[in-house]
Design a protein around this motif. Sequence first.
Motif, PDB file in Angstrom:
ATOM      1  N   LEU A   1       0.828  -1.211   0.000  1.00 24.00           N
ATOM      2  CA  LEU A   1       0.000   0.000   0.000  1.00 24.00           C
ATOM      3  C   LEU A   1       0.859   1.257   0.000  1.00 24.00           C
ATOM      4  N   THR A   2       1.966   1.231   0.705  1.00 21.80           N
ATOM      5  CA  THR A   2       2.877   2.378   0.720  1.00 21.80           C
ATOM      6  C   THR A   2       3.449   2.612  -0.671  1.00 21.80           C
ATOM      7  N   LEU A   3       3.819   1.544  -1.343  1.00 18.21           N
ATOM      8  CA  LEU A   3       4.339   1.659  -2.709  1.00 18.21           C
ATOM      9  C   LEU A   3       3.274   2.206  -3.650  1.00 18.21           C
ATOM     10  N   LEU A   4       2.051   1.700  -3.527  1.00 20.46           N
ATOM     11  CA  LEU A   4       0.969   2.197  -4.380  1.00 20.46           C
ATOM     12  C   LEU A   4       0.673   3.665  -4.113  1.00 20.46           C
ATOM     13  N   ARG A   5       0.690   4.060  -2.816  1.00 24.23           N
ATOM     14  CA  ARG A   5       0.440   5.466  -2.477  1.00 24.23           C
ATOM     15  C   ARG A   5       1.493   6.392  -3.061  1.00 24.23           C
ATOM     16  N   SER A   6       2.700   5.880  -3.250  1.00 22.56           N
ATOM     17  CA  SER A   6       3.811   6.700  -3.743  1.00 22.56           C
ATOM     18  C   SER A   6       4.168   6.408  -5.195  1.00 22.56           C
ATOM     19  N   LEU A   7       3.315   5.692  -5.887  1.00 22.98           N
ATOM     20  CA  LEU A   7       3.621   5.313  -7.268  1.00 22.98           C
ATOM     21  C   LEU A   7       3.795   6.533  -8.167  1.00 22.98           C
ATOM     22  N   ASP A   8       3.020   7.586  -7.949  1.00 25.63           N
ATOM     23  CA  ASP A   8       3.160   8.787  -8.763  1.00 25.63           C
ATOM     24  C   ASP A   8       4.531   9.433  -8.566  1.00 25.63           C
ATOM     25  N   LEU A   9       5.036   9.391  -7.340  1.00 17.80           N
ATOM     26  CA  LEU A   9       6.366   9.954  -7.093  1.00 17.80           C
ATOM     27  C   LEU A   9       7.456   9.109  -7.745  1.00 17.80           C
ATOM     28  N   LEU A  10       7.262   7.803  -7.760  1.00 15.54           N
ATOM     29  CA  LEU A  10       8.207   6.919  -8.440  1.00 15.54           C
ATOM     30  C   LEU A  10       8.220   7.210  -9.943  1.00 15.54           C
ATOM     31  N   VAL A  11       7.051   7.378 -10.525  1.00 23.10           N
ATOM     32  CA  VAL A  11       6.970   7.696 -11.958  1.00 23.10           C
ATOM     33  C   VAL A  11       7.589   9.061 -12.243  1.00 23.10           C
ATOM     34  N   LEU A  12       7.368  10.018 -11.359  1.00 20.13           N
ATOM     35  CA  LEU A  12       7.986  11.339 -11.515  1.00 20.13           C
ATOM     36  C   LEU A  12       9.502  11.226 -11.509  1.00 20.13           C
ATOM     37  N   ALA A  13      10.033  10.424 -10.602  1.00 19.37           N
ATOM     38  CA  ALA A  13      11.488  10.232 -10.542  1.00 19.37           C
ATOM     39  C   ALA A  13      12.006   9.503 -11.780  1.00 19.37           C
ATOM     40  N   LEU A  14      11.258   8.516 -12.251  1.00 15.10           N
ATOM     41  CA  LEU A  14      11.681   7.773 -13.440  1.00 15.10           C
ATOM     42  C   LEU A  14      11.556   8.593 -14.720  1.00 15.10           C
ATOM     43  N   ALA A  15      10.719   9.632 -14.687  1.00 14.79           N
ATOM     44  CA  ALA A  15      10.569  10.490 -15.859  1.00 14.79           C
ATOM     45  C   ALA A  15      11.796  11.371 -16.083  1.00 14.79           C
ATOM     46  N   LEU A  16      12.554  11.641 -15.020  1.00 16.96           N
ATOM     47  CA  LEU A  16      13.732  12.496 -15.158  1.00 16.96           C
ATOM     48  C   LEU A  16      14.748  11.924 -16.149  1.00 16.96           C
TER      49      LEU A  16
ATOM     50  N   ALA B   1       5.323  19.055 -22.841  1.00 12.87           N
ATOM     51  CA  ALA B   1       5.945  17.983 -22.058  1.00 12.87           C
ATOM     52  C   ALA B   1       5.396  17.966 -20.635  1.00 12.87           C
ATOM     53  N   ALA B   2       5.231  19.144 -20.043  1.00 12.44           N
ATOM     54  CA  ALA B   2       4.689  19.227 -18.688  1.00 12.44           C
ATOM     55  C   ALA B   2       3.245  18.736 -18.644  1.00 12.44           C
ATOM     56  N   ALA B   3       2.463  19.090 -19.653  1.00 15.74           N
ATOM     57  CA  ALA B   3       1.062  18.659 -19.700  1.00 15.74           C
ATOM     58  C   ALA B   3       0.953  17.141 -19.824  1.00 15.74           C
ATOM     59  N   LEU B   4       1.777  16.552 -20.663  1.00 17.99           N
ATOM     60  CA  LEU B   4       1.735  15.094 -20.816  1.00 17.99           C
ATOM     61  C   LEU B   4       2.152  14.389 -19.536  1.00 17.99           C
ATOM     62  N   LEU B   5       3.196  14.883 -18.910  1.00 23.81           N
ATOM     63  CA  LEU B   5       3.636  14.286 -17.651  1.00 23.81           C
ATOM     64  C   LEU B   5       2.569  14.476 -16.569  1.00 23.81           C
ATOM     65  N   ALA B   6       1.925  15.635 -16.529  1.00 21.97           N
ATOM     66  CA  ALA B   6       0.863  15.882 -15.549  1.00 21.97           C
ATOM     67  C   ALA B   6      -0.295  14.912 -15.767  1.00 21.97           C
ATOM     68  N   ALA B   7      -0.664  14.676 -17.020  1.00 21.18           N
ATOM     69  CA  ALA B   7      -1.758  13.737 -17.312  1.00 21.18           C
ATOM     70  C   ALA B   7      -1.415  12.335 -16.827  1.00 21.18           C
ATOM     71  N   VAL B   8      -0.184  11.918 -17.059  1.00 23.65           N
ATOM     72  CA  VAL B   8       0.245  10.587 -16.599  1.00 23.65           C
ATOM     73  C   VAL B   8       0.217  10.526 -15.074  1.00 23.65           C
ATOM     74  N   LEU B   9       0.753  11.541 -14.416  1.00 21.97           N
ATOM     75  CA  LEU B   9       0.814  11.534 -12.954  1.00 21.97           C
ATOM     76  C   LEU B   9      -0.570  11.595 -12.317  1.00 21.97           C
ATOM     77  N   PHE B  10      -1.472  12.417 -12.859  1.00 16.02           N
ATOM     78  CA  PHE B  10      -2.826  12.473 -12.310  1.00 16.02           C
ATOM     79  C   PHE B  10      -3.548  11.150 -12.513  1.00 16.02           C
ATOM     80  N   THR B  11      -3.372  10.533 -13.668  1.00 15.90           N
ATOM     81  CA  THR B  11      -4.005   9.235 -13.922  1.00 15.90           C
ATOM     82  C   THR B  11      -3.520   8.198 -12.923  1.00 15.90           C
ATOM     83  N   ILE B  12      -2.229   8.152 -12.700  1.00 22.59           N
ATOM     84  CA  ILE B  12      -1.669   7.198 -11.741  1.00 22.59           C
ATOM     85  C   ILE B  12      -2.144   7.528 -10.327  1.00 22.59           C
TER      86      ILE B  12
END
Length: 120
Positions: free
Chosen positions: A3-18, A93-104
């Motif tokens: 559950l902790t991993l799922l709660r932080s999945l958006d942050l993981l994707v944000l880090a992997l997007a770099l 690029a920011a809009a696409l990343l925002a869409a991915v992060l909000f979806t996740i």
Amino acid sequence: MLLTLLRSLDLLVLALALPLFLIAGYPMLGYGFLAFAWLAQRAVTAFATRRAVATGDRRAALGVLAGTMVARLWLVGLSVLAAGLIEREAGLAAALLAAVLFTISFSTLLIVKPIEEASK
């Protein structure tokens, strides 16, 4: 743990997007603006959630959380707009990343909340 991993999945994707932004040559301005806004909205959400729970009043808590959700959307939306006004490709690029992060973020919320409620 899961559950902790799922709660932080958006942050993981944000880090992997770099590295993706760096390797693919996407505008770092877009990543920077969105990363700042995303981390800021996560901090605001955590603060508001703690405060809403502390009130003990369900109506007040719902009001705080609803207001926070609107503020989150504005914060991220304005950061995308600002990046786009500075550099068009950065805004895209920011809009696409925002869409991915909000979806996740919303998808994991739909998964995690029922499990947390059931375990109480």
